[in-house]
Write a protein that holds these residues in place. Structure first.
Motif: not given
Length: 218
Positions: A107-112, A155-158
């Motif tokens: 995600s764009e905030n660094g979530d993996i 934008p956000k991981c699914t």
């Protein structure tokens, strides 16, 4: 556009002299073959290895020497073998300077998200959770888009998350990108033959572009 080998070559440039490095499963394991001999780098594997070398040549494999992904590996002079408890102790004590992981989504905030697809059976996330929680620096090696051409930089991981706000840099077949502290993918380099416009269309998350974007050098 880069193949898996090209991604590994580019990521090898992120490794600095004196680093202890953990290589995840998939593309990251290829990085071991492209670390410059001039660097003093020690590769660590969470199944209990310190001092891994490149992959063995055909016919020279030792089935007793494997990495966390069960691939046969070589070990350099002075390397060590120990139990996984000690290995995870190193990781949790933040002794690893750089962790290189594969990912299904970032995600764009660094979530993996890199361990589970709903509906498919998996044994667990392995050491990934400890690595993303403890590593000083995480670089992701991944494909920019899936087989359907859909972006994997979102934008956000699914998919179920492995870690939150932990990825610092991403190298794909199309580009090199930083994950900004305030959110967003900052485009640093583009792959040979790939335009900025192409990368924009392949990135679903916020993409930050400043000035001329150089072509990456492998």
């Amino acid at each position: 556009m880069l193949d898996k080998t090209g991604i590994a070559k580019r990521i090898a440039k992120e490794i600095k002299d004196g680093y202890y490095v953990n290589l995840g499963i998939g593309i990251p394991t290829l990085v071991a073959n492209y670390i410059p001999e001039s660097l003093d780098v020690i590769l660590q594997s969470e199944n209990g290895l310190l001092g891994m070398g490149p992959f063995p040549f055909d016919g020279e494999e030792d089935p007793d020497l494997i990495n966390a992904g069960k691939q046969t590996i070589t070990m350099l002079p002075g390397s060590a073998v120990f139990d996984s408890a000690m290995s995870f102790g190193m990781i949790r004590a933040q002794k690893v300077h750089l962790t290189i992981l594969g990912a299904m989504e970032v995600s764009e905030n660094g979530d993996i998200a890199n361990w589970k697809i709903p509906g498919k059976m998996v044994k667990g996330m392995g050491g990934a959770m400890d690595l993303v929680a403890s590593a000083q620096n995480i670089v992701v090696a991944m494909q920019h888009v899936n087989k359907a051409g859909e972006s994997k930089l979102l934008p956000k991981c699914t998919l179920p998350l492995t870690g939150v706000n932990c990825v610092k840099k991403i190298v794909t077949e199309l580009a090199v990108l930083d994950v900004l502290p305030e959110g967003g993918f900052k485009l640093l380099e583009r792959a040979p033959g790939i335009s900025v416009d192409y990368i924009m269309k392949a990135t679903a998350g916020k993409l930050v572009i400043e000035g001329e974007i150089p072509q990456m050098v492998l």
